[in-house]
Design a protein around this motif. Structure first.
Motif, PDB file in Angstrom:
ATOM      1  N   ALA A 261      39.296  35.904  36.739  1.00  0.00           N
ATOM      2  CA  ALA A 261      37.987  35.815  36.078  1.00  0.00           C
ATOM      3  C   ALA A 261      37.480  37.210  35.736  1.00  0.00           C
ATOM      4  O   ALA A 261      36.905  37.422  34.661  1.00  0.00           O
ATOM      5  CB  ALA A 261      36.996  35.089  36.965  1.00  0.00           C
ATOM      6  N   LEU A 262      37.687  38.163  36.621  1.00  0.00           N
ATOM      7  CA  LEU A 262      37.232  39.537  36.351  1.00  0.00           C
ATOM      8  C   LEU A 262      38.015  40.165  35.200  1.00  0.00           C
ATOM      9  O   LEU A 262      37.473  40.879  34.381  1.00  0.00           O
ATOM     10  CB  LEU A 262      37.365  40.398  37.606  1.00  0.00           C
ATOM     11  N   ARG A 263      39.318  39.871  35.142  1.00  0.00           N
ATOM     12  CA  ARG A 263      40.140  40.395  34.054  1.00  0.00           C
ATOM     13  C   ARG A 263      39.699  39.849  32.712  1.00  0.00           C
ATOM     14  O   ARG A 263      39.822  40.506  31.689  1.00  0.00           O
ATOM     15  CB  ARG A 263      41.622  40.034  34.277  1.00  0.00           C
ATOM     16  N   HIS A 264      39.181  38.631  32.709  1.00  0.00           N
ATOM     17  CA  HIS A 264      38.762  38.006  31.469  1.00  0.00           C
ATOM     18  C   HIS A 264      37.259  38.146  31.214  1.00  0.00           C
ATOM     19  O   HIS A 264      36.687  37.451  30.376  1.00  0.00           O
ATOM     20  CB  HIS A 264      39.160  36.515  31.467  1.00  0.00           C
ATOM     21  N   GLY A 265      36.608  39.018  31.969  1.00  0.00           N
ATOM     22  CA  GLY A 265      35.200  39.315  31.731  1.00  0.00           C
ATOM     23  C   GLY A 265      34.221  38.271  32.227  1.00  0.00           C
ATOM     24  O   GLY A 265      33.064  38.267  31.858  1.00  0.00           O
ATOM     25  N   ARG A 266      34.700  37.340  33.068  1.00  0.00           N
ATOM     26  CA  ARG A 266      33.799  36.314  33.627  1.00  0.00           C
ATOM     27  C   ARG A 266      33.441  36.683  35.042  1.00  0.00           C
ATOM     28  O   ARG A 266      34.192  37.324  35.741  1.00  0.00           O
ATOM     29  CB  ARG A 266      34.496  34.944  33.625  1.00  0.00           C
ATOM     30  N   ARG A 267      32.280  36.265  35.469  1.00  0.00           N
ATOM     31  CA  ARG A 267      31.866  36.526  36.853  1.00  0.00           C
ATOM     32  C   ARG A 267      31.629  35.250  37.564  1.00  0.00           C
ATOM     33  O   ARG A 267      31.246  34.282  37.157  1.00  0.00           O
ATOM     34  CB  ARG A 267      30.616  37.368  36.884  1.00  0.00           C
TER      35      ARG A 267
END
Length: 102
Positions: free
Chosen positions: A96-102
């Motif tokens: 999720a962090l790699r894809h810009g989601r939190r």
């Protein structure tokens, strides 16, 4: 062998026994599924007692929680994910962090 693992085995076997002795005639599909679920829990607990890596199969968290999505055909886990909820959660968060989601 931990007390918690032994307790889980005893609870699952007790539940399965109660369900089996409560059956009369031909069980309904739901009754059969409940019995099968209790027996699967008992089998998993018995395997965990004898396994070096516990129910998770994880060397880092052998006695950790099993990911509830493991084995779910409707929502399969990505390739490379195991049964360990802690490791899978870490992988999900990193993705999720790699894809810009939190």
């Amino acid at each position: 062998m931990s007390y918690a693992e032994l307790r889980e085995l005893r609870n699952a076997l007790g539940t399965a026994s109660d369900l089996a002795f409560g059956l009369e005639g031909t069980p309904s599909g739901r009754q059969a599924e409940e019995l099968v679920d209790a027996l699967r829990r008992a089998l998993a607990a018995a395997h965990a007692l004898s396994s070096e890596h516990g129910a998770t199969g994880c060397s880092e968290h052998p006695r950790g929680a099993v990911d509830p999505l493991h084995g779910d055909p409707e929502d399969p886990l990505p390739t490379g994910y195991g049964r360990c909820l802690l490791c899978n959660d870490r992988r999900r968060r990193a993705g999720a962090l790699r894809h810009g989601r939190r």
